[in-house]
Design a protein around this motif. Structure first.
Motif, short mmCIF file in Angstrom:
data_model
loop_
_atom_site.label_atom_id
_atom_site.label_comp_id
_atom_site.label_asym_id
_atom_site.label_seq_id
_atom_site.Cartn_x
_atom_site.Cartn_y
_atom_site.Cartn_z
N SER A 44 1.02 -1.11 -0.02
CA SER A 44 0.05 0.13 -0.02
C SER A 44 0.87 1.36 0.12
CB SER A 44 -0.93 -0.07 1.41
OG SER A 44 -1.56 1.16 1.34
N THR A 45 0.46 2.33 -0.76
CA THR A 45 1.18 3.35 -0.94
C THR A 45 1.10 4.23 0.65
OG1 THR A 45 -0.64 4.64 -1.58
CG2 THR A 45 0.99 3.90 -3.24
N LYS A 46 0.39 3.91 1.45
CA LYS A 46 0.44 4.49 2.82
C LYS A 46 1.58 4.12 3.60
CE LYS A 46 -2.92 1.52 5.21
NZ LYS A 46 -2.45 1.33 6.44
N ASP A 47 2.10 2.99 3.38
CA ASP A 47 3.22 2.46 4.18
C ASP A 47 4.76 2.73 3.42
OD1 ASP A 47 1.60 1.02 5.96
OD2 ASP A 47 1.54 -0.61 4.75
N MET A 48 4.40 3.54 2.38
CA MET A 48 5.65 3.77 1.35
C MET A 48 6.29 5.20 1.54
SD MET A 48 4.35 1.98 -2.40
CE MET A 48 5.71 2.63 -3.25
N TYR A 49 7.64 5.18 1.50
CA TYR A 49 8.12 6.55 1.77
C TYR A 49 9.14 6.67 0.72
CZ TYR A 49 6.15 6.47 6.52
OH TYR A 49 5.10 6.43 7.51
N ARG A 50 9.56 8.07 0.74
CA ARG A 50 10.72 8.51 -0.21
C ARG A 50 11.63 9.29 0.64
NH1 ARG A 50 9.65 9.52 -5.27
NH2 ARG A 50 7.48 10.19 -5.13
N ALA A 74 17.02 3.21 8.21
CA ALA A 74 16.88 2.13 9.54
C ALA A 74 16.58 2.75 10.72
CB ALA A 74 18.45 1.43 9.38
N LYS A 75 17.04 3.91 11.12
CA LYS A 75 16.81 4.86 12.37
C LYS A 75 15.30 5.19 12.26
CE LYS A 75 21.16 6.35 13.21
NZ LYS A 75 22.15 7.85 13.73
N PHE A 76 14.77 5.57 11.08
CA PHE A 76 13.47 5.87 10.82
C PHE A 76 12.46 4.69 11.20
CE2 PHE A 76 9.60 6.34 8.10
CZ PHE A 76 9.15 7.48 8.59
N ALA A 77 12.73 3.70 10.59
CA ALA A 77 11.94 2.37 10.69
C ALA A 77 12.00 1.82 11.99
CB ALA A 77 12.39 1.27 9.81
N LYS A 78 13.24 2.03 12.79
CA LYS A 78 13.36 1.47 14.15
C LYS A 78 12.66 2.30 15.03
CE LYS A 78 16.53 0.23 17.53
NZ LYS A 78 18.16 0.17 17.85
N SER A 79 12.52 3.54 14.73
CA SER A 79 11.48 4.48 15.62
C SER A 79 10.20 4.13 15.69
CB SER A 79 11.79 6.04 15.19
OG SER A 79 11.01 6.43 13.96
N PHE A 84 12.24 -2.13 7.07
CA PHE A 84 12.23 -1.61 5.65
C PHE A 84 12.44 -2.64 4.72
CE2 PHE A 84 16.45 -0.14 6.55
CZ PHE A 84 16.81 -0.06 5.37
N ILE A 85 11.87 -2.34 3.57
CA ILE A 85 12.42 -3.09 2.20
C ILE A 85 12.56 -1.94 1.26
CG2 ILE A 85 11.55 -4.53 0.44
CD1 ILE A 85 9.78 -5.94 2.33
N VAL A 86 13.73 -2.00 0.56
CA VAL A 86 14.01 -1.01 -0.50
C VAL A 86 12.96 -1.50 -1.76
CG1 VAL A 86 15.69 0.00 -2.03
CG2 VAL A 86 16.13 -0.34 0.47
N LEU A 87 12.23 -0.51 -2.43
CA LEU A 87 11.48 -0.90 -3.58
C LEU A 87 12.22 -0.21 -4.90
CD1 LEU A 87 7.91 -0.30 -2.21
CD2 LEU A 87 9.25 -2.44 -2.37
N GLY A 88 12.97 0.87 -4.47
CA GLY A 88 13.77 1.27 -5.72
C GLY A 88 14.91 2.55 -5.26
N SER A 89 15.75 2.84 -6.36
CA SER A 89 16.53 3.80 -5.74
C SER A 89 17.16 4.31 -6.98
CB SER A 89 17.70 3.13 -4.96
OG SER A 89 18.56 2.36 -5.74
N LEU A 110 7.75 0.46 5.00
CA LEU A 110 8.01 -0.07 6.16
C LEU A 110 7.00 -1.48 6.46
CD1 LEU A 110 7.51 3.15 8.42
CD2 LEU A 110 9.62 1.87 7.69
N VAL A 111 7.64 -2.43 6.84
CA VAL A 111 7.16 -3.82 7.27
C VAL A 111 7.23 -4.19 8.61
CG1 VAL A 111 7.22 -4.65 4.70
CG2 VAL A 111 8.97 -4.91 6.34
#
Length: 112
Positions: A44-50, A74-79, A84-89, A110-111
């Motif tokens: 879902s796009t609500k769980d996705m971040y840039r 990683a710090k953001f996800a831990k907080s 997290f899973i990278v979907l693109g870069s 984020l998962v």
């Protein structure tokens, strides 16, 4: 002169701070938006971040820029109590001169 150099270094430091924004509330920092790898799952796009980071100078390597951005993610996800899973870069292309400093954008989810 020392104060001017210190001021410039501080200004460059502020430029290089990583930004993390919700995916559906932000636009790509590149002309061509970062492509999302759909083989990693249907999220879902609500769980996705840039996440975006721009180095303060052209003397910073792309590897260092990427490592710092991934550490920030990683710090953001831990907080949030998640991983997290990278979907693109996407990253900027050299030469890193005249304001074209190393830049990187990562799309992640984020998962649990």
């Amino acid at each position: 002169m020392k104060y001017l150099i210190t001021l410039l270094l501080l200004a460059c430091g502020y430029i290089s701070i990583a930004q993390i924004k919700p995916y559906n509330e932000s636009a790509s920092y590149f002309k061509q938006p970062t492509q999302i790898d759909t083989t990693r799952g249907n999220f879902s796009t609500k769980d996705m971040y840039r996440a975006y980071r721009r180095a303060g100078t052209g003397f910073t390597s792309m590897t260092k820029t990427q490592r710092r951005l991934e550490n920030r993610i990683a710090k953001f996800a831990k907080s949030k109590g998640k991983s997290f899973i990278v979907l693109g870069s996407q990253f900027s292309q050299p030469p890193y001169i005249l304001g074209n400093y190393p830049r990187m954008e990562i799309i992640f989810v984020l998962v649990d």
